[in-house]
Design a protein around this motif. Sequence first.
Motif, short mmCIF file in Angstrom:
data_model
loop_
_atom_site.label_atom_id
_atom_site.label_comp_id
_atom_site.label_asym_id
_atom_site.label_seq_id
_atom_site.Cartn_x
_atom_site.Cartn_y
_atom_site.Cartn_z
N ALA A 209 -24.33 -14.25 -7.73
CA ALA A 209 -23.38 -14.45 -6.64
C ALA A 209 -22.85 -13.15 -6.06
O ALA A 209 -21.83 -13.15 -5.37
CB ALA A 209 -22.22 -15.31 -7.13
N ALA A 210 -23.50 -12.03 -6.35
CA ALA A 210 -23.02 -10.74 -5.81
C ALA A 210 -22.99 -10.79 -4.29
O ALA A 210 -23.94 -11.26 -3.65
CB ALA A 210 -23.93 -9.62 -6.29
N GLU A 211 -21.90 -10.29 -3.69
CA GLU A 211 -21.77 -10.29 -2.24
C GLU A 211 -21.15 -8.98 -1.78
O GLU A 211 -20.00 -8.68 -2.12
CB GLU A 211 -20.89 -11.46 -1.79
N PRO A 212 -21.86 -8.16 -1.04
CA PRO A 212 -23.24 -8.41 -0.65
C PRO A 212 -24.21 -8.05 -1.78
O PRO A 212 -23.92 -7.19 -2.60
CB PRO A 212 -23.44 -7.47 0.54
N ALA A 213 -25.36 -8.71 -1.82
CA ALA A 213 -26.39 -8.36 -2.79
C ALA A 213 -26.96 -6.98 -2.44
O ALA A 213 -27.09 -6.63 -1.27
CB ALA A 213 -27.51 -9.40 -2.78
N MET A 214 -27.28 -6.20 -3.46
CA MET A 214 -27.79 -4.85 -3.26
C MET A 214 -29.21 -4.73 -3.82
O MET A 214 -29.59 -5.44 -4.75
CB MET A 214 -26.87 -3.84 -3.95
N PRO A 215 -30.02 -3.81 -3.28
CA PRO A 215 -31.38 -3.62 -3.80
C PRO A 215 -31.35 -3.10 -5.24
O PRO A 215 -30.49 -2.32 -5.61
CB PRO A 215 -31.97 -2.56 -2.86
N THR A 216 -32.31 -3.55 -6.04
CA THR A 216 -32.44 -3.05 -7.40
C THR A 216 -33.79 -2.40 -7.67
O THR A 216 -33.94 -1.71 -8.69
CB THR A 216 -32.22 -4.19 -8.42
N ARG A 217 -34.77 -2.61 -6.79
CA ARG A 217 -36.06 -1.92 -6.89
C ARG A 217 -36.53 -1.59 -5.49
O ARG A 217 -36.65 -2.49 -4.65
CB ARG A 217 -37.13 -2.79 -7.58
N LEU A 218 -36.81 -0.32 -5.25
CA LEU A 218 -37.34 0.08 -3.95
C LEU A 218 -38.26 1.28 -4.11
O LEU A 218 -38.16 2.03 -5.08
CB LEU A 218 -36.20 0.39 -2.98
N ILE A 219 -39.14 1.42 -3.13
CA ILE A 219 -40.04 2.57 -3.12
C ILE A 219 -40.12 3.09 -1.70
O ILE A 219 -40.35 2.33 -0.76
CB ILE A 219 -41.43 2.20 -3.68
N ALA A 220 -39.90 4.40 -1.54
CA ALA A 220 -39.96 5.05 -0.22
C ALA A 220 -41.17 5.98 -0.20
O ALA A 220 -41.35 6.79 -1.12
CB ALA A 220 -38.68 5.85 0.03
N THR A 221 -41.98 5.89 0.84
CA THR A 221 -43.18 6.71 0.94
C THR A 221 -43.33 7.31 2.33
O THR A 221 -42.96 6.70 3.34
CB THR A 221 -44.45 5.89 0.63
N ARG A 222 -43.85 8.52 2.38
CA ARG A 222 -44.27 9.15 3.62
C ARG A 222 -45.37 10.14 3.27
O ARG A 222 -45.13 11.15 2.62
CB ARG A 222 -43.13 9.88 4.33
N GLY A 223 -46.61 9.81 3.70
CA GLY A 223 -47.74 10.65 3.31
C GLY A 223 -47.89 10.65 1.80
O GLY A 223 -47.94 9.59 1.16
N THR A 224 -47.94 11.85 1.20
CA THR A 224 -48.08 11.94 -0.26
C THR A 224 -46.75 11.89 -0.99
O THR A 224 -46.72 11.85 -2.22
CB THR A 224 -48.80 13.26 -0.63
N ALA A 225 -45.64 11.92 -0.25
CA ALA A 225 -44.32 11.89 -0.87
C ALA A 225 -43.95 10.45 -1.22
O ALA A 225 -44.13 9.53 -0.42
CB ALA A 225 -43.27 12.47 0.07
N LYS A 226 -43.45 10.27 -2.44
CA LYS A 226 -43.08 8.94 -2.90
C LYS A 226 -41.86 9.03 -3.80
O LYS A 226 -41.78 9.88 -4.68
CB LYS A 226 -44.23 8.29 -3.66
N VAL A 227 -40.89 8.14 -3.56
CA VAL A 227 -39.70 8.05 -4.40
C VAL A 227 -39.53 6.60 -4.80
O VAL A 227 -39.38 5.72 -3.93
CB VAL A 227 -38.44 8.54 -3.66
N ARG A 228 -39.57 6.32 -6.09
CA ARG A 228 -39.35 4.96 -6.59
C ARG A 228 -38.04 4.94 -7.36
O ARG A 228 -37.78 5.81 -8.21
CB ARG A 228 -40.48 4.51 -7.50
N LEU A 229 -37.21 3.94 -7.06
CA LEU A 229 -35.91 3.82 -7.71
C LEU A 229 -35.74 2.43 -8.29
O LEU A 229 -35.97 1.42 -7.60
CB LEU A 229 -34.79 4.09 -6.70
N ILE A 230 -35.36 2.37 -9.56
CA ILE A 230 -35.02 1.13 -10.23
C ILE A 230 -33.55 1.23 -10.63
O ILE A 230 -33.17 2.11 -11.40
CB ILE A 230 -35.89 0.88 -11.46
N VAL A 231 -32.73 0.35 -10.07
CA VAL A 231 -31.28 0.39 -10.31
C VAL A 231 -30.93 -0.50 -11.49
O VAL A 231 -31.23 -1.71 -11.48
CB VAL A 231 -30.50 -0.06 -9.06
N ASP A 232 -30.29 0.07 -12.49
CA ASP A 232 -29.80 -0.71 -13.63
C ASP A 232 -28.41 -1.26 -13.35
O ASP A 232 -28.07 -2.35 -13.82
CB ASP A 232 -29.77 0.15 -14.89
#
Length: 208
Positions: free
Chosen positions: A177-200
Amino acid sequence: MNSLRFLLASAMAAVVLSGCVSQPTRAPAVPVDRAEAERQDRARDAITDWNVTGRIAVSNGSQGGSGRIDWQQTGERYTVALSAPVTRQSWRLIGDASSARLEGVSGGPREGSDAEGLLLETTGWNIPVQALSDWVRGVGAGDGYGPAHIVYGEGNRPVRLEQAGWAIDYEQWQDGAAEPAMPTRLIATRGTAKVRLIVDQWSLDGTR
């Protein structure tokens, strides 16, 4: 610089990010309530003070690593700490919209006018720190990054955001019931650059 690379390379072997080899999220074919999606966007955008703890993996071509992350954001001011528990090494990035300081690197702290340029010069990695503070909340970045194109999916939440040449795929959101709900897994990419985040854990406070 060497100590930072060693930290992240060592952490890569020590920290397991489940799903790191998964494919980018694609928009599911579900009905989307545009008004509700925009309402949720405004609620997340209104959060100015927050803290995220979790795990991060970064790569840029042949360089990369992973570790624990603690990101504290207060308005435009941020403190991002990354640590590798096994090696007991860590670094910290402190800054705002006009300045940044990177601590824990070989040769002593480094300072610059912007975090992205400082990280690129020091580590060779392209990490959009300023924009990521918005993208991690599931909203487009502010001035200077151009328009954001957002694709919505289940729950009227973003599944993909494209902006400034980056593609951010949202793989998981908070349950319950979290409001607002927030992302807990995301991956950002541009070309060879990549950032993956897992939120605990998300800690939210403040509106604008």
